[in-house]
Design a protein around this motif. Structure first.
Motif, PDB file in Angstrom:
ATOM      1  N   PHE A   1      -8.103  68.318  36.132  1.00  0.00           N
ATOM      2  CA  PHE A   1      -7.176  69.443  36.252  1.00  0.00           C
ATOM      3  C   PHE A   1      -7.803  70.670  36.905  1.00  0.00           C
ATOM      4  CE2 PHE A   1      -3.549  71.921  35.630  1.00  0.00           C
ATOM      5  CZ  PHE A   1      -3.901  73.134  35.061  1.00  0.00           C
ATOM      6  N   VAL A   2      -8.963  71.065  36.415  1.00  0.00           N
ATOM      7  CA  VAL A   2      -9.606  72.268  36.964  1.00  0.00           C
ATOM      8  C   VAL A   2      -9.911  72.079  38.441  1.00  0.00           C
ATOM      9  CG1 VAL A   2     -11.595  73.810  36.840  1.00  0.00           C
ATOM     10  CG2 VAL A   2     -10.559  72.979  34.741  1.00  0.00           C
TER      11      VAL A   2
ATOM     12  N   THR B   1       1.059  70.031  27.816  1.00  0.00           N
ATOM     13  CA  THR B   1       0.108  70.198  26.716  1.00  0.00           C
ATOM     14  C   THR B   1       0.826  70.615  25.443  1.00  0.00           C
ATOM     15  OG1 THR B   1      -1.651  70.823  28.245  1.00  0.00           O
ATOM     16  CG2 THR B   1      -1.948  71.475  25.971  1.00  0.00           C
ATOM     17  N   SER B   2       1.961  71.319  25.628  1.00  0.00           N
ATOM     18  CA  SER B   2       2.735  71.761  24.477  1.00  0.00           C
ATOM     19  C   SER B   2       3.839  70.785  24.112  1.00  0.00           C
ATOM     20  CB  SER B   2       3.325  73.147  24.750  1.00  0.00           C
ATOM     21  OG  SER B   2       2.339  74.000  25.275  1.00  0.00           O
TER      22      SER B   2
ATOM     23  N   LEU C   1      -1.247  79.610  27.299  1.00  0.00           N
ATOM     24  CA  LEU C   1      -0.905  78.532  26.377  1.00  0.00           C
ATOM     25  C   LEU C   1      -0.143  79.103  25.176  1.00  0.00           C
ATOM     26  CD1 LEU C   1      -1.338  75.555  26.421  1.00  0.00           C
ATOM     27  CD2 LEU C   1      -3.524  75.858  25.280  1.00  0.00           C
ATOM     28  N   SER C   2      -0.571  80.286  24.732  1.00  0.00           N
ATOM     29  CA  SER C   2       0.070  80.897  23.565  1.00  0.00           C
ATOM     30  C   SER C   2       1.522  81.278  23.845  1.00  0.00           C
ATOM     31  CB  SER C   2      -0.712  82.128  23.117  1.00  0.00           C
ATOM     32  OG  SER C   2      -0.879  83.001  24.216  1.00  0.00           O
TER      33      SER C   2
ATOM     34  N   LEU D   1      -7.733  77.646  31.995  1.00  0.00           N
ATOM     35  CA  LEU D   1      -7.695  76.420  32.792  1.00  0.00           C
ATOM     36  C   LEU D   1      -8.601  75.353  32.182  1.00  0.00           C
ATOM     37  CD1 LEU D   1      -7.864  77.662  36.500  1.00  0.00           C
ATOM     38  CD2 LEU D   1      -5.853  77.140  35.145  1.00  0.00           C
ATOM     39  N   GLN D   2      -9.781  75.788  31.757  1.00  0.00           N
ATOM     40  CA  GLN D   2     -10.725  74.843  31.148  1.00  0.00           C
ATOM     41  C   GLN D   2     -10.125  74.245  29.877  1.00  0.00           C
ATOM     42  OE1 GLN D   2     -14.150  77.586  30.968  1.00  0.00           O
ATOM     43  NE2 GLN D   2     -15.270  76.139  32.250  1.00  0.00           N
ATOM     44  N   MET D   3      -9.390  75.057  29.144  1.00  0.00           N
ATOM     45  CA  MET D   3      -8.744  74.583  27.905  1.00  0.00           C
ATOM     46  C   MET D   3      -7.688  73.536  28.196  1.00  0.00           C
ATOM     47  SD  MET D   3      -8.177  77.498  25.049  1.00  0.00           S
ATOM     48  CE  MET D   3      -7.327  78.751  25.976  1.00  0.00           C
TER      49      MET D   3
END
Lengths: 149, 191
Positions: free
Chosen positions: A41-42, B30-31, B131-132, A30-32
Motif C-alpha cells: 500500500f505505501v 480497513t473499517s 482512520l479515526s 499510511l503506514q498504519m
C-alpha cells in the motif's frame, strides 16, 4: 544482509525524514493502513504521488514560462499538488505549495518562479529518499516471502 | 435469519484524484466497508442509478436498486460536477435523498462547510481523511437505514389500505348491473 538490519535501516531512514520535516504524521497514517493483506500500500501511494507530482511540476514549468501567466491555471495545479502532498504526508512539499499559492494570489511572477524552484528542490530530495525507502521495503518483503516458502 | 448480522455497508467514494481514491478506499476497507470508488460526480450518479442522459437507450439504463449504496463520500473540488452539485442532485432525487452524504475538502472554509451542511450533507471531513474519521460514518448510515425502513413501512401500509379499497371497488364492479340498479332503487326509496 539480515532482515533485522534491513528493518533497522528503514526505520532510521523514515525517522530521519520525520526529523528533517520531509514527512509529517499523515505518513504514519499510511503506514498504519499497510498490513499483511495489503503489503504494497505505501509503495503504491508513494508511486502515485511521484507520478502526479512530476506531471504537475512539468505543467507548472510550462505555464510560468509564458509571457503572460494564467494564474488561475497555475493555482489549480498548485492546489492539486498541495492536496496530494498533504495526502501522502509530504510536509516540506506541502508547505512550499502553500507559499506558492500565496504568490499566485498576488499574481507575483518572480515569487512564483522562485517558489516553483523551491518545490522542485523539496520534491526531488523527497523522491530520492522515497526511492531508497521503496528499495529497502522490497528487499524486506522479498525476505519475508522467502521465509514463508 | 432472525438476527441481522453485522452486514457490510456499501460506501460510494467520489474523488477525481487517483491517489485520494486509493487512500479513501483503503480507509473504508480497513473499517469493514464495501467500497465502490469513482472519479466523477456523473459516474457516481450512474452507479446510483440516476442516469443524466435521458436519451440513453433502455438497455443501457441500469436496473433500479441494482447496487445498494448506504453512504456517499465525495470530494468537494472536482472538475465538472462539484461535490456540492452531486449532493444537491442526490438530495433532489426522491429515490436517493435518504442516502447520507459526506463531503471532503482539503480547505477549511467555513462558508463552504455551512453551504454543504445546509444542502443536506451529514458531515464535512477535512482532508487528509484519517482512520479515526471512519467511525463517524456508521451512525449516519444507521440513521439512513432506519429512515428507509420507516418509509418502507409507510409505503407498505399505504399499499395495504389501497389494496383493500381496490378490493372493495372490484367487488362492487363485479355485481351485475341489475343488482346495482336494485341497490340504487332501494336507496331512493329511503329518501
Amino acid at each position: 544482509m539480515s532482515l533485522m538490519v534491513l528493518r533497522e535501516q528503514l526505520n532510521v531512514l523514515v525517522n530521519s525524514m520525520f526529523l528533517e520535516g520531509l514527512l509529517d504524521a499523515q505518513f504514519r497514517q499510511l503506514q498504519m493502513l499497510q498490513d499483511a493483506s495489503n503489503p504494497g500500500f505505501v509503495a503504491e501511494v508513494i508511486t502515485l504521488f511521484c507520478e502526479d507530482s512530476e506531471r504537475m511540476l512539468t505543467e507548472l514549468t510550462k505555464l510560468l514560462d509564458q509571457a503572460v501567466v494564467d494564474y488561475q491555471k497555475v493555482d489549480a495545479y498548485v492546489h492539486q499538488l498541495k492536496g496530494s502532498s498533504s495526502s501522502v504526508g509530504a510536509q516540506s512539499v506541502k508547505l512550499s505549495c502553500i507559499q506558492f499559492k500565496q504568490f499566485c494570489e498576488e499574481n507575483n511572477k518572480e515569487g512564483c518562479l522562485s517558489e516553483l524552484n523551491m518545490v522542485k528542490h523539496q520534491y526531488y530530495s523527497l523522491r530520492s529518499k522515497f526511492e531508497t525507502m521503496l528499495q529497502l521495503e522490497q528487499r524486506i518483503q522479498a525476505y519475508d516471502s522467502e521465509q514463508q516458502n | 435469519m432472525a438476527v441481522v448480522a453485522e452486514s457490510q455497508f456499501h460506501v460510494l467514494a467520489v474523488d477525481d484524484s487517483l491517489m485520494d481514491r486509493k487512500l479513501i478506499e483503503r480507509l473504508l476497507k480497513t473499517s469493514s466497508f464495501q467500497v465502490t470508488a469513482v472519479d466523477s460526480g456523473s459516474r457516481a450518479l450512474q452507479v446510483l442509478g440516476l442516469s443524466e442522459d435521458l436519451t440513453s437507450s433502455p438497455a443501457v439504463y441500469p436496473a433500479h436498486n441494482e447496487i445498494e449504496v448506504n453512504l456517499v463520500i465525495t470530494d468537494y473540488c472536482m472538475p465538472g460536477m462539484t461535490g456540492y452539485d452531486l449532493l444537491k442532485k442526490i438530495k433532489g432525487s426522491s429515490s436517493l435523498r435518504d442516502i447520507p452524504v459526506v463531503i471532503m475538502s482539503s480547505e477549511n472554509v467555513p462558508s463552504r462547510i455551512n453551504r454543504c451542511l445546509e444542502g443536506g450533507a451529514e458531515e464535512f471531513f477535512l482532508k487528509p481523511v484519517q482512520l479515526s474519521d471512519m467511525k463517524r460514518l456508521r451512525p449516519h448510515i444507521l440513521k439512513g437505514k432506519s429512515k428507509e425502513q420507516q418509509l418502507q413501512q409507510e409505503e407498505e401500509e399505504e399499499e395495504e389500505t389501497s389494496i383493500s379499497s381496490n378490493k372493495r371497488k372490484a367487488m362492487d364492479e363485479e355485481l351485475s348491473p341489475e343488482r346495482r340498479r336494485l341497490r340504487l332503487s332501494n336507496n331512493n326509496s329511503l329518501i
